[in-house]
Design an enzyme around this catalytic site. Structure first.
Site, PDB file in Angstrom:
ATOM      1  N   LYS A 166      75.982  -6.058  45.211  1.00 19.70           N
ATOM      2  CA  LYS A 166      74.827  -7.063  44.640  1.00 19.70           C
ATOM      3  C   LYS A 166      73.693  -6.507  44.825  1.00 19.70           C
ATOM      4  O   LYS A 166      72.437  -6.990  44.717  1.00 19.70           O
ATOM      5  CB  LYS A 166      74.967  -8.362  45.310  1.00 19.70           C
ATOM      6  CG  LYS A 166      76.333  -9.398  44.913  1.00 19.70           C
ATOM      7  CD  LYS A 166      76.292 -10.562  45.451  1.00 19.70           C
ATOM      8  CE  LYS A 166      77.412 -11.318  45.171  1.00 19.70           C
ATOM      9  NZ  LYS A 166      77.577 -12.698  45.797  1.00 19.70           N
ATOM     10  N   SER A 206      72.991 -19.939  46.052  1.00 27.51           N
ATOM     11  CA  SER A 206      73.821 -21.171  46.468  1.00 27.51           C
ATOM     12  C   SER A 206      73.567 -21.288  48.172  1.00 27.51           C
ATOM     13  O   SER A 206      73.781 -22.376  48.453  1.00 27.51           O
ATOM     14  CB  SER A 206      74.933 -21.429  45.848  1.00 27.51           C
ATOM     15  OG  SER A 206      76.008 -20.378  46.336  1.00 27.51           O
ATOM     16  N   GLY A 245      77.526 -18.421  42.115  1.00 23.18           N
ATOM     17  CA  GLY A 245      77.192 -18.686  43.738  1.00 23.18           C
ATOM     18  C   GLY A 245      76.954 -17.183  44.495  1.00 23.18           C
ATOM     19  O   GLY A 245      77.770 -16.453  44.066  1.00 23.18           O
ATOM     20  N   THR A 246      76.009 -17.268  45.351  1.00 25.17           N
ATOM     21  CA  THR A 246      76.021 -16.085  46.028  1.00 25.17           C
ATOM     22  C   THR A 246      74.837 -16.154  47.039  1.00 25.17           C
ATOM     23  O   THR A 246      74.318 -17.207  47.259  1.00 25.17           O
ATOM     24  CB  THR A 246      75.209 -14.871  44.948  1.00 25.17           C
ATOM     25  OG1 THR A 246      75.084 -13.680  45.937  1.00 25.17           O
ATOM     26  CG2 THR A 246      73.744 -15.249  44.816  1.00 25.17           C
ATOM     27  N   THR A 247      74.626 -15.333  47.848  1.00 24.00           N
ATOM     28  CA  THR A 247      73.679 -15.176  49.105  1.00 24.00           C
ATOM     29  C   THR A 247      72.997 -13.807  49.328  1.00 24.00           C
ATOM     30  O   THR A 247      73.794 -12.994  49.487  1.00 24.00           O
ATOM     31  CB  THR A 247      74.142 -15.879  50.658  1.00 24.00           C
ATOM     32  OG1 THR A 247      74.843 -17.110  50.362  1.00 24.00           O
ATOM     33  CG2 THR A 247      72.898 -16.123  51.422  1.00 24.00           C
TER      34      THR A 247
END
Length: 219
Positions: free
Chosen positions: A50, A147, A17-19
């Protein structure tokens, strides 16, 4: 004779999960990411970087497997540096994204988990490319990966325009990450924002999502 039944051992599968997001506007390329690393239902860290510097005018982002993204983007940085030493000029953003795609293509369908952006500025202008572990490569003006990307796109689509000022662009990027983290359990931590221009990239903000949430909704 004892016959033993062979049992198939299934590989571990974790939800990632990440944005992450980036877009091109008249003020430059604005990049914004969250900082949460998750392994399924567990939060591994809330301070993951990130955005990976490839060189002084190019950045990479990570979405998917942190180890995969970090290793291959650092490897890309080494290749870009060698290219510059051998050819006496810097590699283009398009060329770097092709090199990255070709490296990943050799390991296609081998279990890599990469959804990266290669972002930078060269003699042709701004460059923003999406590259994934299936060796897809797309040049684009606006993108969100991870995600929480569907939630981020909802804000980006409604607020994006070419002639955004720097202040408006940063606010749009931060707002998109904020709402994605609010709705996606796998995104969170901090909002880290970067600006890429002709003279290179700079980090422009790093803000705690919890404090942002409190300030927005305390009333």
């Amino acid at each position: 004779m004892i016959c033993r039944k062979k049992t198939k051992i299934s590989s571990l599968k974790f939800w990632h999960g990440t944005t992450t997001l980036a877009f091109v506007c008249r003020s430059g390329i604005i990049v914004s990411v969250d900082s949460r690393a998750s392994m399924g239902k567990y939060i591994g860290s809330s301070n993951v970087k990130k955005v990976i510097p490839i060189n002084d005018y190019m950045l990479g982002t990570m979405a998917g497997g942190a180890a995969d993204c970090f290793f291959w983007e650092r490897n890309l940085g080494i290749i870009c540096h060698l290219y510059e030493l051998q050819n006496k000029h810097k590699i283009s953003i398009s060329g770097a994204s092709k090199v990255f795609t070709n490296m990943i293509y050799k390991y296609k369908n081998s279990g890599l988990s990469i959804g990266a952006m290669i972002i930078g500025w060269d003699q042709t202008g701004p460059g923003l490319f999406y590259v994934d572990s299936e060796a897809n490569r797309i040049k684009i003006k606006m993108i969100s990966v991870g995600s929480g990307s569907t939630f981020a796109f909802g804000i980006l689509d409604s607020g994006y325009k070419w002639n955004l000022s720097l202040k408006e662009g940063i606010e749009l990027a931060k707002n998109s990450i904020f709402h994605a983290a609010f709705k996606d359990a796998y995104s969170g931590g901090r909002i880290n924002s970067y600006l890429v221009r002709q003279n290179g990239w700079i980090k422009i903000a790093s803000e705690d999502l919890g404090k942002e949430f409190f300030q927005k909704y305390k009333g």
